[in-house]
Write a protein that holds these residues in place. Structure first.
Motif, PDB file in Angstrom:
ATOM      1  N   PHE A   1      -1.488   5.173   5.098  1.00  0.00           N
ATOM      2  CA  PHE A   1      -0.661   4.152   4.449  1.00  0.00           C
ATOM      3  C   PHE A   1       0.834   4.356   4.675  1.00  0.00           C
ATOM      4  CE2 PHE A   1      -4.418   4.917   1.681  1.00  0.00           C
ATOM      5  CZ  PHE A   1      -5.124   3.799   2.070  1.00  0.00           C
ATOM      6  N   ARG A   2       1.240   5.565   5.028  1.00  0.00           N
ATOM      7  CA  ARG A   2       2.652   5.832   5.276  1.00  0.00           C
ATOM      8  C   ARG A   2       2.786   6.627   6.572  1.00  0.00           C
ATOM      9  NH1 ARG A   2       6.071   7.914   0.417  1.00  0.00           N
ATOM     10  NH2 ARG A   2       5.141   9.888   0.992  1.00  0.00           N
TER      11      ARG A   2
ATOM     12  N   ARG B   1       0.832  -1.208   0.000  1.00  0.00           N
ATOM     13  CA  ARG B   1       0.000   0.000   0.000  1.00  0.00           C
ATOM     14  C   ARG B   1       0.864   1.256   0.000  1.00  0.00           C
ATOM     15  NH1 ARG B   1      -4.945  -1.390   4.251  1.00  0.00           N
ATOM     16  NH2 ARG B   1      -5.890  -3.060   3.005  1.00  0.00           N
TER      17      ARG B   1
ATOM     18  N   PRO C   1      -5.872   2.241  -0.763  1.00  0.00           N
ATOM     19  CA  PRO C   1      -5.401   3.322  -1.636  1.00  0.00           C
ATOM     20  C   PRO C   1      -6.043   3.248  -3.011  1.00  0.00           C
ATOM     21  CG  PRO C   1      -3.737   1.614  -1.459  1.00  0.00           C
ATOM     22  CD  PRO C   1      -4.828   1.244  -0.493  1.00  0.00           C
TER      23      PRO C   1
ATOM     24  N   THR D   1       0.927   4.058  -2.967  1.00  0.00           N
ATOM     25  CA  THR D   1       0.695   5.462  -2.631  1.00  0.00           C
ATOM     26  C   THR D   1       1.857   6.337  -3.071  1.00  0.00           C
ATOM     27  OG1 THR D   1      -0.611   4.758  -0.709  1.00  0.00           O
ATOM     28  CG2 THR D   1       0.126   7.043  -0.759  1.00  0.00           C
ATOM     29  N   THR D   2       3.081   5.861  -2.849  1.00  0.00           N
ATOM     30  CA  THR D   2       4.266   6.625  -3.244  1.00  0.00           C
ATOM     31  C   THR D   2       4.329   6.811  -4.756  1.00  0.00           C
ATOM     32  OG1 THR D   2       5.494   5.799  -1.328  1.00  0.00           O
ATOM     33  CG2 THR D   2       6.787   6.685  -3.154  1.00  0.00           C
TER      34      THR D   2
ATOM     35  N   GLN E   1       2.000   9.517  -5.697  1.00  0.00           N
ATOM     36  CA  GLN E   1       2.502  10.825  -5.276  1.00  0.00           C
ATOM     37  C   GLN E   1       3.575  11.338  -6.228  1.00  0.00           C
ATOM     38  OE1 GLN E   1       3.798  10.160  -1.295  1.00  0.00           O
ATOM     39  NE2 GLN E   1       1.742   9.919  -0.465  1.00  0.00           N
TER      40      GLN E   1
END
Length: 335
Positions: free
Chosen positions: A222-223, A73, A141, A77-78, A81
């Motif tokens: 998620f982070r 996840r 996500p 997400t990264t 981004q």
């Protein structure tokens, strides 16, 4: 009794036929077929199963799945981004350069190098190092680059920042110290790169890139929060300090090499306040407004989907109900 390896593979395929994302953990040769068939195969040993599975865990139990989900996840997400940051930077800078061309100016070579090589590269490189959150969330996500949340975030940020570029260029033209580009061209025999429009646009672009990296640095669920990423935090401090320095009190070397025009101190402070407020609004827009709009959009989408399913179910079941009732009546009359 030992389970047949083909039975395990068939069971995995049955789940996949129902459009379910299927995971499989195995530690032996008889699990190889199921591990290959699964969407996510995790080998719990270094034997033959590790060859068939895309993931191999040193933890010899299924607790590794929690870590795998968290890492997956965070990685997804990264990736989103980074995508949003690169798209924002590319389109915003393209608009800025087009606006400067329209005004008869352009960015200098060293301004391009600072924006492209130093600012954008370091920020994208460091904010991608944020680690995953150890606690799994019930939320998931986004899995599409054209989802509502991604498009709302990118399009909204780009439109707002393009408007900011137009505003700062128009504002500097109204100042008494402003010298039109045509006059400077006559003084310099037609050759001019740096200008007042270029100077204010460059300052604004520097702050926008820092603000965009912060706005797109989604932490929870998620982070971990961005301030726990020491590399990103260090890059933010160093780059923000230099941006403020060359705006408020630039040294002669930086001003000459970047071909920046002299601005009154009062106007520099106004630009610092405006860019700081713009930074806060960019973060607020992405972290609050986009999330609220996404939640509202998803809620409405779920309601519409439920209504569609209910109507489809009614159309499918009513004829069946009527036919059953008619059959019961016919049987009763026959008796």
């Amino acid at each position: 009794q030992e389970t047949d390896p083909d039975e395990k593979a068939r069971l995995v395929n049955l789940y996949k036929e129902r459009d379910l994302v299927t995971g499989m953990c195995g530690d032996g040769a008889n699990d190889c077929a199921a591990l290959r068939a699964a969407d996510v195969g995790v080998s719990l040993s270094d034997t033959e199963a590790s060859i068939a599975a895309p993931f191999t865990s040193k933890i010899q139990d299924i607790s590794c799945i929690i870590k795998l989900l968290a890492e997956g996840r965070a990685a997804l997400t990264t990736s989103f981004q980074i995508f949003k940051f690169i798209v924002f930077y590319s389109i915003a800078q393209c608009f800025m350069v087009g606006l400067l061309y329209y005004c008869g100016s352009d960015m200098t070579d060293y301004e391009y190098i600072y924006n492209d090589v130093i600012l954008s590269f370091l920020l994208a490189l460091t904010f991608s190092k944020t680690k995953p959150n150890k606690n799994l969330s019930v939320l998931r996500p986004s899995v599409s680059l054209v989802s509502f949340s991604v498009l709302t975030s990118i399009v909204g940020q780009i439109l707002m920042q393009c408007a900011i570029f137009v505003i700062v260029v128009q504002v500097v033209k109204q100042e008494p110290f402003y010298k039109p580009i045509k006059e400077e061209q006559e003084e310099n025999f037609g050759h001019i790169v740096g200008s007042f429009e270029n100077t204010v646009a460059f300052y604004t672009s520097n702050f926008q890139l820092v603000a965009a990296s912060l706005a797109f640095s989604v932490g929870k669920p998620f982070r971990v929060p961005f301030y726990k990423n020491i590399y990103f935090l260090l890059a933010l401090v160093l780059l923000s300090t230099y941006n403020i320095w060359i705006l408020v009190c630039p040294d002669k070397y930086s001003q000459d090499i970047l071909m920046l025009r002299d601005l009154p101190q009062e106007f520099r402070l106004k630009m610092l306040i405006v860019n700081s407020l713009n930074l806060l609004f960019m973060i607020f827009y992405d972290q609050v407004i986009v999330k609220k709009c996404t939640w509202y959009w998803e809620a409405k989408s779920r309601e519409a989907q439920q209504r569609t399913q209910a109507v489809s179910y009614t159309h499918l079941t009513l004829p069946t109900i009527y036919s059953v009732q008619i059959s019961v009546v016919a049987v009763s009359l026959k008796k």
